[in-house]
Design a protein around this motif. Structure first.
Motif, PDB file in Angstrom:
ATOM      1  N   ILE A 156       0.799  -1.292   0.424  1.00  0.00           N
ATOM      2  CA  ILE A 156      -0.034   0.221  -0.334  1.00  0.00           C
ATOM      3  C   ILE A 156       0.863   1.621   0.121  1.00  0.00           C
ATOM      4  N   ILE A 157       1.528   1.319   0.698  1.00  0.00           N
ATOM      5  CA  ILE A 157       2.937   2.438   1.267  1.00  0.00           C
ATOM      6  C   ILE A 157       3.684   3.056   0.207  1.00  0.00           C
ATOM      7  N   HIS A 158       4.573   1.786   0.028  1.00  0.00           N
ATOM      8  CA  HIS A 158       6.275   1.830  -1.021  1.00  0.00           C
ATOM      9  C   HIS A 158       5.824   2.050  -2.026  1.00  0.00           C
ATOM     10  N   ASN A 159       6.495   3.041  -2.397  1.00  0.00           N
ATOM     11  CA  ASN A 159       6.712   3.591  -4.282  1.00  0.00           C
ATOM     12  C   ASN A 159       8.111   4.108  -4.703  1.00  0.00           C
ATOM     13  N   SER A 160       9.311   3.493  -3.726  1.00  0.00           N
ATOM     14  CA  SER A 160      10.215   4.069  -3.465  1.00  0.00           C
ATOM     15  C   SER A 160      11.432   3.156  -4.007  1.00  0.00           C
ATOM     16  N   GLY A 161      11.035   2.215  -5.679  1.00  0.00           N
ATOM     17  CA  GLY A 161      12.273   1.096  -5.337  1.00  0.00           C
ATOM     18  C   GLY A 161      11.251  -0.318  -4.934  1.00  0.00           C
ATOM     19  N   ILE A 162      11.799  -1.290  -5.628  1.00  0.00           N
ATOM     20  CA  ILE A 162      11.143  -2.230  -5.415  1.00  0.00           C
ATOM     21  C   ILE A 162      12.238  -3.346  -4.833  1.00  0.00           C
ATOM     22  N   LEU A 163      13.479  -3.155  -5.464  1.00  0.00           N
ATOM     23  CA  LEU A 163      13.956  -3.580  -4.349  1.00  0.00           C
ATOM     24  C   LEU A 163      14.720  -3.619  -3.047  1.00  0.00           C
ATOM     25  N   SER A 164      13.631  -3.910  -1.838  1.00  0.00           N
ATOM     26  CA  SER A 164      13.623  -3.108  -0.677  1.00  0.00           C
ATOM     27  C   SER A 164      13.057  -4.399   0.519  1.00  0.00           C
ATOM     28  N   SER A 165      13.243  -4.518   1.503  1.00  0.00           N
ATOM     29  CA  SER A 165      12.784  -5.300   2.712  1.00  0.00           C
ATOM     30  C   SER A 165      12.084  -5.366   2.817  1.00  0.00           C
ATOM     31  N   GLN A 166      11.446  -7.268   2.394  1.00  0.00           N
ATOM     32  CA  GLN A 166      10.095  -6.515   2.960  1.00  0.00           C
ATOM     33  C   GLN A 166       9.526  -6.859   4.689  1.00  0.00           C
ATOM     34  N   ILE A 167      10.253  -7.274   5.513  1.00  0.00           N
ATOM     35  CA  ILE A 167      10.613  -7.671   6.262  1.00  0.00           C
ATOM     36  C   ILE A 167      11.885  -7.820   7.545  1.00  0.00           C
ATOM     37  N   ASP A 168      12.475  -7.506   8.081  1.00  0.00           N
ATOM     38  CA  ASP A 168      13.495  -7.431   8.858  1.00  0.00           C
ATOM     39  C   ASP A 168      13.484  -7.695  10.466  1.00  0.00           C
ATOM     40  N   LEU A 169      13.694  -9.272  10.295  1.00  0.00           N
ATOM     41  CA  LEU A 169      13.858 -10.110  11.691  1.00  0.00           C
ATOM     42  C   LEU A 169      14.870  -9.492  13.341  1.00  0.00           C
ATOM     43  N   ILE A 170      13.888  -9.177  14.220  1.00  0.00           N
ATOM     44  CA  ILE A 170      15.081  -8.904  15.538  1.00  0.00           C
ATOM     45  C   ILE A 170      14.727  -9.285  15.861  1.00  0.00           C
ATOM     46  N   GLN A 171      15.948 -10.233  16.210  1.00  0.00           N
ATOM     47  CA  GLN A 171      16.062 -11.437  17.105  1.00  0.00           C
ATOM     48  C   GLN A 171      16.806 -11.298  18.789  1.00  0.00           C
ATOM     49  N   ASN A 172      18.738 -10.396  17.969  1.00  0.00           N
ATOM     50  CA  ASN A 172      19.400 -10.187  19.327  1.00  0.00           C
ATOM     51  C   ASN A 172      19.334  -8.372  19.437  1.00  0.00           C
ATOM     52  N   THR A 173      17.656  -7.920  20.151  1.00  0.00           N
ATOM     53  CA  THR A 173      17.418  -6.298  20.010  1.00  0.00           C
ATOM     54  C   THR A 173      18.499  -5.597  20.357  1.00  0.00           C
ATOM     55  N   LYS A 174      19.645  -5.760  21.311  1.00  0.00           N
ATOM     56  CA  LYS A 174      21.207  -5.006  21.990  1.00  0.00           C
ATOM     57  C   LYS A 174      21.813  -4.808  20.390  1.00  0.00           C
ATOM     58  N   ILE A 175      21.593  -5.836  19.228  1.00  0.00           N
ATOM     59  CA  ILE A 175      22.393  -5.533  18.008  1.00  0.00           C
ATOM     60  C   ILE A 175      21.553  -5.577  16.728  1.00  0.00           C
ATOM     61  N   ASP A 176      20.685  -5.980  16.830  1.00  0.00           N
ATOM     62  CA  ASP A 176      20.349  -6.158  15.752  1.00  0.00           C
ATOM     63  C   ASP A 176      19.088  -4.645  14.707  1.00  0.00           C
ATOM     64  N   PHE A 177      18.604  -4.171  16.320  1.00  0.00           N
ATOM     65  CA  PHE A 177      18.109  -2.419  16.376  1.00  0.00           C
ATOM     66  C   PHE A 177      18.615  -1.641  15.422  1.00  0.00           C
ATOM     67  N   HIS A 209       4.883   5.941 -15.216  1.00  0.00           N
ATOM     68  CA  HIS A 209       4.950   6.617 -15.782  1.00  0.00           C
ATOM     69  C   HIS A 209       5.788   7.328 -15.400  1.00  0.00           C
ATOM     70  N   ARG A 210       6.307   7.052 -14.116  1.00  0.00           N
ATOM     71  CA  ARG A 210       7.242   7.796 -13.314  1.00  0.00           C
ATOM     72  C   ARG A 210       7.577   7.264 -12.492  1.00  0.00           C
ATOM     73  N   VAL A 211       9.318   6.500 -12.076  1.00  0.00           N
ATOM     74  CA  VAL A 211       9.676   5.534 -11.979  1.00  0.00           C
ATOM     75  C   VAL A 211      11.347   6.540 -11.073  1.00  0.00           C
ATOM     76  N   THR A 212      11.539   5.522  -9.859  1.00  0.00           N
ATOM     77  CA  THR A 212      12.702   5.867  -9.388  1.00  0.00           C
ATOM     78  C   THR A 212      13.712   5.465 -10.146  1.00  0.00           C
ATOM     79  N   PRO A 213      15.000   5.436  -9.939  1.00  0.00           N
ATOM     80  CA  PRO A 213      15.995   5.251 -10.743  1.00  0.00           C
ATOM     81  C   PRO A 213      16.316   4.034  -9.900  1.00  0.00           C
TER      82      PRO A 213
END
Length: 442
Positions: A156-177, A209-213
């Motif tokens: 619904i929201i993202h319209n700035s380039g297809i190659l972007s992560s869908q979800i980032d899993l946070i397993q170790n909160t001290k490091i991953d954030f 018609h309009r795309v990001t490089p």
């Protein structure tokens, strides 16, 4: 049958400033991760001129300060967080380019986000038509987050380039954030470019018609106009790199659609047919072996979707996240590599852009930035001895690459067991740290 063409729209002028909005889950179940999230988020927002933070539990508020401190601590209603986001955008206080970071550990029992999707979709269609460009990232932790909701929100929201992560899993909160937020901060917005006639970004998504490089366009026309320049696609030909990137775009969208509960069998079959035609027109050289390997790996993933036996929507959240992590490594694999190259060449780039600036002044500036990043890594690492060992090792041996550090740990007789284990378990962080050492010691 019409002839398919692809054209890689290379990078253009980057957008220097954009707004950042955090939509942060402040429900009671986030209590264990809250302190680590606050530290990482408050460091992340440093330096942004336009930054906002929406915190929600069973209510939602736009905080007076973008810094995270006090946790709201009640139930969970994601819908209210996104309604507050719409209000903020419509207020006119944000820039046209907006980075949205959504952090959650799950959906509440009475959350109405699924019922809100249709209304939300109409709102963002209008915002897209007004020239807004959005990047959307979901940081998920725990076992109860919804990868399907994350996929739907991104669609619904993202319209700035297809190659972007869908979800980032946070397993170790001290490091991953800290790691994930830094990767997000390293991303770049580009000015959108007009293309005529309309082109697609995959074989099955709608024409635009309009795309990001830095994306590959798909069309059946042998001539297109890009940013006012006419391009003859018969003369352009198809490179292995362009085909590889186009296949990754297809795979990214298939994963997104399938996670949201959509059947992608027919889309996958159609994509494979077109990929085969494009591939037959590519000349692969000996030095293209690695790219060809990645192309074949992603084709195999598309074949899994084409079989009709793969349905990410029915996966348990952690299993789905693990699958996505594996696929995202294939489809966004050049992201961190390019970031590292940019960091290493930062001094050279600045000297080229500002030849009148004293070289030592530029080096000192980047050394200071690198040392600040290293301090953040040091705070996040549980093993302080490891940090000092790696720092001293890089300095003494004038390390240039990760391969070199692995080689030296095998050939040098001193206590580097911790470093070897660290590289094996968290290669990306190890590479980042080595690059920062090189800059700081330059």
């Amino acid at each position: 049958m019409t002839t398919p063409y692809i054209y890689w729209l290379k990078e253009s002028a980057a957008v220097q400033e954009y707004s950042v909005v955090g939509i942060i889950d402040g429900s009671g179940s986030m209590c264990e991760a809250w302190n680590d999230l606050c530290k990482a988020w408050n460091y992340f927002v440093t330096g942004f001129k336009s930054v906002y933070c929406i915190q929600y539990d069973d209510t939602a508020i736009l905080q007076e300060s973008p810094q995270l401190t006090t946790q709201k601590g009640e139930g969970t209603n994601i819908e209210l967080g996104f309604k507050e986001l719409i209000k903020l955008i419509k207020s006119g206080n944000l820039l046209q380019n907006i980075l949205i970071v959504f952090v959650t550990d799950g959906i509440g029992e009475h959350d109405g986000i699924n019922e809100y999707f249709q209304e939300m979709s109409k709102e963002f269609e209008q915002l897209h038509s007004q020239g807004y460009q959005f990047k959307f990232h979901t940081l998920a932790l725990g076992n109860d987050f919804s990868h399907s909701v994350a996929a739907e929100l991104k669609m619904i929201i993202h319209n700035s380039g297809i190659l972007s992560s869908q979800i980032d899993l946070i397993q170790n909160t001290k490091i991953d954030f800290t790691k994930v937020l830094q990767d997000i901060k390293d991303e770049i917005f580009y000015q959108m470019i007009r293309v005529d006639p309309q082109c697609q970004l995959t074989t099955f998504t709608g024409p635009v018609h309009r795309v990001t490089p830095n994306q590959v366009l798909f069309t059946t026309s042998n001539s297109i106009r890009v940013g006012g320049k006419q391009i003859n696609l018969d003369k352009e030909g198809i490179t292995p790199e362009a085909l590889d990137r186009f296949i990754r775009q297809i795979m990214s969208k298939l994963m997104e659609f399938n996670s949201a509960g959509k059947s992608v069998k027919q889309e996958s079959i159609q994509a494979l047919q077109i990929i085969e035609k494009l591939k037959s027109r590519v000349t692969f050289k000996d030095e293209d072996d690695e790219i060809k390997k990645f192309i074949d790996q992603n084709i195999q993933k598309i074949e899994e979707f084409a079989s009709g036996n793969l349905n990410l929507n029915q996966f348990e959240p952690l299993k789905a996240a693990q699958f996505m992590h594996e696929v995202q490594d294939l489809i966004i694999r050049d992201k961190k590599k390019m970031q590292r190259i940019k960091r290493k060449s930062a001094v050279h780039a600045q000297l080229t852009m500002h030849p009148q600036q004293p070289k030592q002044q530029v080096k000192d500036y980047y050394k200071e930035l690198a040392l600040k990043r290293l301090e953040q890594y040091e705070k996040q690492l549980n093993n302080q001895e490891l940090f000092e060992d790696l720092k001293e090792f890089a300095k003494q041996n004038k390390v240039k690459t990760l391969d070199q550090i692995v080689y030296l740990t095998k050939t040098h007789d001193f206590q580097l067991k911790n470093i070897k284990e660290f590289i094996q378990t968290d290669e990306d962080t190890a590479i980042d740290m080595i690059d920062l050492f090189l800059i700081s010691l330059d």
